[in-house]
Scaffold this motif. Structure first.
Motif, PDB file in Angstrom:
ATOM      1  N   MET A 160      54.447  52.220 -26.458  1.00  0.00           N
ATOM      2  CA  MET A 160      54.698  50.978 -27.191  1.00  0.00           C
ATOM      3  C   MET A 160      55.682  51.194 -28.332  1.00  0.00           C
ATOM      4  SD  MET A 160      50.736  49.659 -27.190  1.00  0.00           S
ATOM      5  CE  MET A 160      51.057  48.262 -28.214  1.00  0.00           C
ATOM      6  N   LYS A 161      56.053  52.467 -28.584  1.00  0.00           N
ATOM      7  CA  LYS A 161      57.005  52.850 -29.634  1.00  0.00           C
ATOM      8  C   LYS A 161      56.576  52.374 -31.024  1.00  0.00           C
ATOM      9  CE  LYS A 161      59.830  54.603 -26.591  1.00  0.00           C
ATOM     10  NZ  LYS A 161      59.599  55.946 -26.211  1.00  0.00           N
ATOM     11  N   LEU A 162      55.252  52.315 -31.241  1.00  0.00           N
ATOM     12  CA  LEU A 162      54.723  51.944 -32.546  1.00  0.00           C
ATOM     13  C   LEU A 162      54.979  53.097 -33.517  1.00  0.00           C
ATOM     14  CD1 LEU A 162      53.115  49.609 -33.845  1.00  0.00           C
ATOM     15  CD2 LEU A 162      51.051  50.890 -33.359  1.00  0.00           C
ATOM     16  N   ASN A 163      55.360  52.771 -34.723  1.00  0.00           N
ATOM     17  CA  ASN A 163      55.646  53.782 -35.737  1.00  0.00           C
ATOM     18  C   ASN A 163      54.418  54.675 -35.922  1.00  0.00           C
ATOM     19  OD1 ASN A 163      56.059  55.163 -38.228  1.00  0.00           O
ATOM     20  ND2 ASN A 163      57.554  53.611 -38.808  1.00  0.00           N
ATOM     21  N   VAL A 164      54.643  55.984 -35.933  1.00  0.00           N
ATOM     22  CA  VAL A 164      53.557  56.957 -36.032  1.00  0.00           C
ATOM     23  C   VAL A 164      52.770  56.782 -37.328  1.00  0.00           C
ATOM     24  CG1 VAL A 164      53.035  59.426 -36.089  1.00  0.00           C
ATOM     25  CG2 VAL A 164      54.809  58.591 -34.586  1.00  0.00           C
ATOM     26  N   ILE A 165      53.413  56.316 -38.370  1.00  0.00           N
ATOM     27  CA  ILE A 165      52.712  56.091 -39.639  1.00  0.00           C
ATOM     28  C   ILE A 165      51.577  55.096 -39.435  1.00  0.00           C
ATOM     29  CG2 ILE A 165      52.936  55.138 -41.974  1.00  0.00           C
ATOM     30  CD1 ILE A 165      55.818  56.260 -41.959  1.00  0.00           C
ATOM     31  N   TYR A 166      51.866  54.013 -38.712  1.00  0.00           N
ATOM     32  CA  TYR A 166      50.829  53.011 -38.456  1.00  0.00           C
ATOM     33  C   TYR A 166      49.714  53.578 -37.584  1.00  0.00           C
ATOM     34  CZ  TYR A 166      54.417  49.894 -40.269  1.00  0.00           C
ATOM     35  OH  TYR A 166      55.374  49.301 -41.047  1.00  0.00           O
ATOM     36  N   VAL A 167      50.090  54.384 -36.612  1.00  0.00           N
ATOM     37  CA  VAL A 167      49.083  54.994 -35.732  1.00  0.00           C
ATOM     38  C   VAL A 167      48.161  55.890 -36.549  1.00  0.00           C
ATOM     39  CG1 VAL A 167      48.731  56.540 -33.764  1.00  0.00           C
ATOM     40  CG2 VAL A 167      50.579  54.853 -33.694  1.00  0.00           C
ATOM     41  N   VAL A 168      48.728  56.714 -37.415  1.00  0.00           N
ATOM     42  CA  VAL A 168      47.922  57.614 -38.244  1.00  0.00           C
ATOM     43  C   VAL A 168      47.033  56.818 -39.201  1.00  0.00           C
ATOM     44  CG1 VAL A 168      48.044  59.370 -40.066  1.00  0.00           C
ATOM     45  CG2 VAL A 168      49.506  59.560 -38.058  1.00  0.00           C
ATOM     46  N   LEU A 169      47.587  55.776 -39.826  1.00  0.00           N
ATOM     47  CA  LEU A 169      46.798  54.959 -40.750  1.00  0.00           C
ATOM     48  C   LEU A 169      45.632  54.268 -40.041  1.00  0.00           C
ATOM     49  CD1 LEU A 169      49.593  53.376 -42.985  1.00  0.00           C
ATOM     50  CD2 LEU A 169      47.945  55.145 -43.632  1.00  0.00           C
ATOM     51  N   VAL A 170      45.898  53.701 -38.869  1.00  0.00           N
ATOM     52  CA  VAL A 170      44.834  53.031 -38.111  1.00  0.00           C
ATOM     53  C   VAL A 170      43.776  54.042 -37.683  1.00  0.00           C
ATOM     54  CG1 VAL A 170      44.316  51.824 -35.952  1.00  0.00           C
ATOM     55  CG2 VAL A 170      46.227  51.061 -37.368  1.00  0.00           C
ATOM     56  N   CYS A 171      44.200  55.206 -37.204  1.00  0.00           N
ATOM     57  CA  CYS A 171      43.229  56.229 -36.805  1.00  0.00           C
ATOM     58  C   CYS A 171      42.411  56.713 -38.006  1.00  0.00           C
ATOM     59  CB  CYS A 171      43.936  57.396 -36.123  1.00  0.00           C
ATOM     60  SG  CYS A 171      44.568  56.994 -34.489  1.00  0.00           S
ATOM     61  N   GLY A 172      43.056  56.862 -39.151  1.00  0.00           N
ATOM     62  CA  GLY A 172      42.320  57.228 -40.362  1.00  0.00           C
ATOM     63  C   GLY A 172      41.300  56.179 -40.750  1.00  0.00           C
ATOM     64  N   LEU A 173      41.687  54.905 -40.642  1.00  0.00           N
ATOM     65  CA  LEU A 173      40.765  53.807 -40.936  1.00  0.00           C
ATOM     66  C   LEU A 173      39.589  53.808 -39.963  1.00  0.00           C
ATOM     67  CD1 LEU A 173      40.210  51.287 -42.654  1.00  0.00           C
ATOM     68  CD2 LEU A 173      41.574  49.973 -41.028  1.00  0.00           C
ATOM     69  N   ILE A 174      39.886  54.030 -38.694  1.00  0.00           N
ATOM     70  CA  ILE A 174      38.808  54.112 -37.692  1.00  0.00           C
ATOM     71  C   ILE A 174      37.870  55.268 -38.028  1.00  0.00           C
ATOM     72  CG2 ILE A 174      38.302  54.622 -35.265  1.00  0.00           C
ATOM     73  CD1 ILE A 174      40.924  53.112 -34.577  1.00  0.00           C
ATOM     74  N   GLY A 175      38.435  56.412 -38.435  1.00  0.00           N
ATOM     75  CA  GLY A 175      37.609  57.556 -38.810  1.00  0.00           C
ATOM     76  C   GLY A 175      36.711  57.253 -40.001  1.00  0.00           C
ATOM     77  N   ILE A 176      37.242  56.542 -40.984  1.00  0.00           N
ATOM     78  CA  ILE A 176      36.438  56.160 -42.155  1.00  0.00           C
ATOM     79  C   ILE A 176      35.298  55.244 -41.740  1.00  0.00           C
ATOM     80  CG2 ILE A 176      36.478  54.812 -44.301  1.00  0.00           C
ATOM     81  CD1 ILE A 176      39.362  55.910 -44.724  1.00  0.00           C
ATOM     82  N   ILE A 177      35.622  54.256 -40.922  1.00  0.00           N
ATOM     83  CA  ILE A 177      34.605  53.309 -40.460  1.00  0.00           C
ATOM     84  C   ILE A 177      33.529  54.028 -39.653  1.00  0.00           C
ATOM     85  CG2 ILE A 177      34.207  51.333 -38.928  1.00  0.00           C
ATOM     86  CD1 ILE A 177      37.024  50.323 -39.822  1.00  0.00           C
ATOM     87  N   ARG A 178      33.940  54.925 -38.767  1.00  0.00           N
ATOM     88  CA  ARG A 178      32.962  55.682 -37.968  1.00  0.00           C
ATOM     89  C   ARG A 178      32.069  56.540 -38.850  1.00  0.00           C
ATOM     90  NH1 ARG A 178      35.615  59.025 -33.397  1.00  0.00           N
ATOM     91  NH2 ARG A 178      33.442  59.358 -32.849  1.00  0.00           N
ATOM     92  N   THR A 179      32.655  57.173 -39.857  1.00  0.00           N
ATOM     93  CA  THR A 179      31.878  58.022 -40.752  1.00  0.00           C
ATOM     94  C   THR A 179      30.865  57.205 -41.549  1.00  0.00           C
ATOM     95  OG1 THR A 179      33.738  59.551 -40.940  1.00  0.00           O
ATOM     96  CG2 THR A 179      32.044  59.682 -42.647  1.00  0.00           C
ATOM     97  N   LEU A 180      31.323  56.075 -42.095  1.00  0.00           N
ATOM     98  CA  LEU A 180      30.400  55.219 -42.853  1.00  0.00           C
ATOM     99  C   LEU A 180      29.290  54.669 -41.970  1.00  0.00           C
ATOM    100  CD1 LEU A 180      32.973  53.295 -45.113  1.00  0.00           C
ATOM    101  CD2 LEU A 180      31.422  55.162 -45.774  1.00  0.00           C
ATOM    102  N   ALA A 181      29.641  54.279 -40.750  1.00  0.00           N
ATOM    103  CA  ALA A 181      28.629  53.772 -39.830  1.00  0.00           C
ATOM    104  C   ALA A 181      27.616  54.853 -39.465  1.00  0.00           C
ATOM    105  CB  ALA A 181      29.298  53.217 -38.564  1.00  0.00           C
ATOM    106  N   GLU A 182      28.075  56.059 -39.272  1.00  0.00           N
ATOM    107  CA  GLU A 182      27.172  57.167 -38.941  1.00  0.00           C
ATOM    108  C   GLU A 182      26.259  57.511 -40.099  1.00  0.00           C
ATOM    109  OE1 GLU A 182      27.725  61.815 -37.846  1.00  0.00           O
ATOM    110  OE2 GLU A 182      28.957  60.412 -36.700  1.00  0.00           O
ATOM    111  N   LYS A 183      26.795  57.443 -41.335  1.00  0.00           N
ATOM    112  CA  LYS A 183      25.966  57.704 -42.520  1.00  0.00           C
ATOM    113  C   LYS A 183      24.882  56.649 -42.671  1.00  0.00           C
ATOM    114  CE  LYS A 183      28.949  60.492 -45.390  1.00  0.00           C
ATOM    115  NZ  LYS A 183      29.587  60.671 -46.684  1.00  0.00           N
ATOM    116  N   ARG A 184      25.228  55.395 -42.370  1.00  0.00           N
ATOM    117  CA  ARG A 184      24.219  54.325 -42.477  1.00  0.00           C
ATOM    118  C   ARG A 184      23.111  54.513 -41.468  1.00  0.00           C
ATOM    119  NH1 ARG A 184      27.523  48.765 -43.642  1.00  0.00           N
ATOM    120  NH2 ARG A 184      28.000  49.271 -45.797  1.00  0.00           N
ATOM    121  N   ARG A 185      23.474  54.964 -40.254  1.00  0.00           N
ATOM    122  CA  ARG A 185      22.460  55.187 -39.222  1.00  0.00           C
ATOM    123  C   ARG A 185      21.489  56.292 -39.612  1.00  0.00           C
ATOM    124  NH1 ARG A 185      25.869  55.917 -34.038  1.00  0.00           N
ATOM    125  NH2 ARG A 185      27.587  55.463 -35.428  1.00  0.00           N
ATOM    126  N   LYS A 186      21.991  57.299 -40.325  1.00  0.00           N
ATOM    127  CA  LYS A 186      21.132  58.410 -40.735  1.00  0.00           C
ATOM    128  C   LYS A 186      20.325  58.006 -41.939  1.00  0.00           C
ATOM    129  CE  LYS A 186      23.943  62.102 -38.875  1.00  0.00           C
ATOM    130  NZ  LYS A 186      24.737  63.282 -39.122  1.00  0.00           N
TER     131      LYS A 186
END
Length: 186
Positions: A160-186
């Protein structure tokens, strides 16, 4: 105190050596850092090295220096980070200084040009090996969400030729959300 000095010396010598003999950019040095600090010294776990690589890539600046910073900091705090930075920047600074002085003599040299072409092919192979190893680590982790994120990030960046900066930022955001969700479950 003596143990910290020994670690700092090993960090300095290792990152100096890796930086001096690594051509082709940061991803090449990251795989060599993995071999040195994970496989040889066993200072860092493989999963942790992947995390440190993600941090290094997400931060502004050269990934080789960022990688050295996070590994040095992990091993010996601020002193380790400073030691790794200095050792990582000495070889390229020295080499670039010499090349810049002699640039006009090298500019049109056929042998130097062919040598650089050959190095490009080798660098491409090393980068492909890094990608293969990192993807293998994610796939062997057998976490379907991580595999899906990897596939989607690859698709977004390559097809899709999406700028890598956006890909990294979105993946970082997903990682933050996953981490917070996992902490809440515990």
């Amino acid at each position: 105190m003596e143990k910290k000095r020994t670690i700092l010396l090993k960090v300095f010598v290792s990152t100096l050596y890796l930086s001096a003999f690594t051509f082709g950019g940061g991803y090449v040095i990251v795989t060599l850092m993995k071999k040195k600090f994970v496989d040889e010294y066993h200072w860092i776990e493989e999963d942790e090295m992947l995390d440190l690589t993600a941090i290094a890539q997400s931060a502004p600046g050269a990934i080789a220096v960022n990688g050295a910073i996070v590994v040095g900091y992990k091993l010996a705090g601020v002193a380790g980070a400073l030691t790794a930075i200095i050792a990582t920047i000495i070889p390229p600074f020295f080499i670039i200084s010499i090349i810049s002085i002699c640039y006009s003599a090298f500019r049109n040299n056929l042998i130097v040009g062919k040598m650089l072409e050959g190095m490009q092919a080798g660098v491409g192979a090393v980068i492909a090996a890094v990608v293969f190893e990192m993807a293998g680590g994610i796939i062997h982790g057998k976490n379907p969400v991580s595999v899906m994120i990897m596939v989607l990030a690859f698709t977004a960046a390559c097809f899709m030729k999406l700028n890598v900066i956006y890909v990294v930022l979105v993946c970082g955001l997903i990682g933050i959300i996953r981490t917070l969700a996992e902490k809440r479950r515990k």
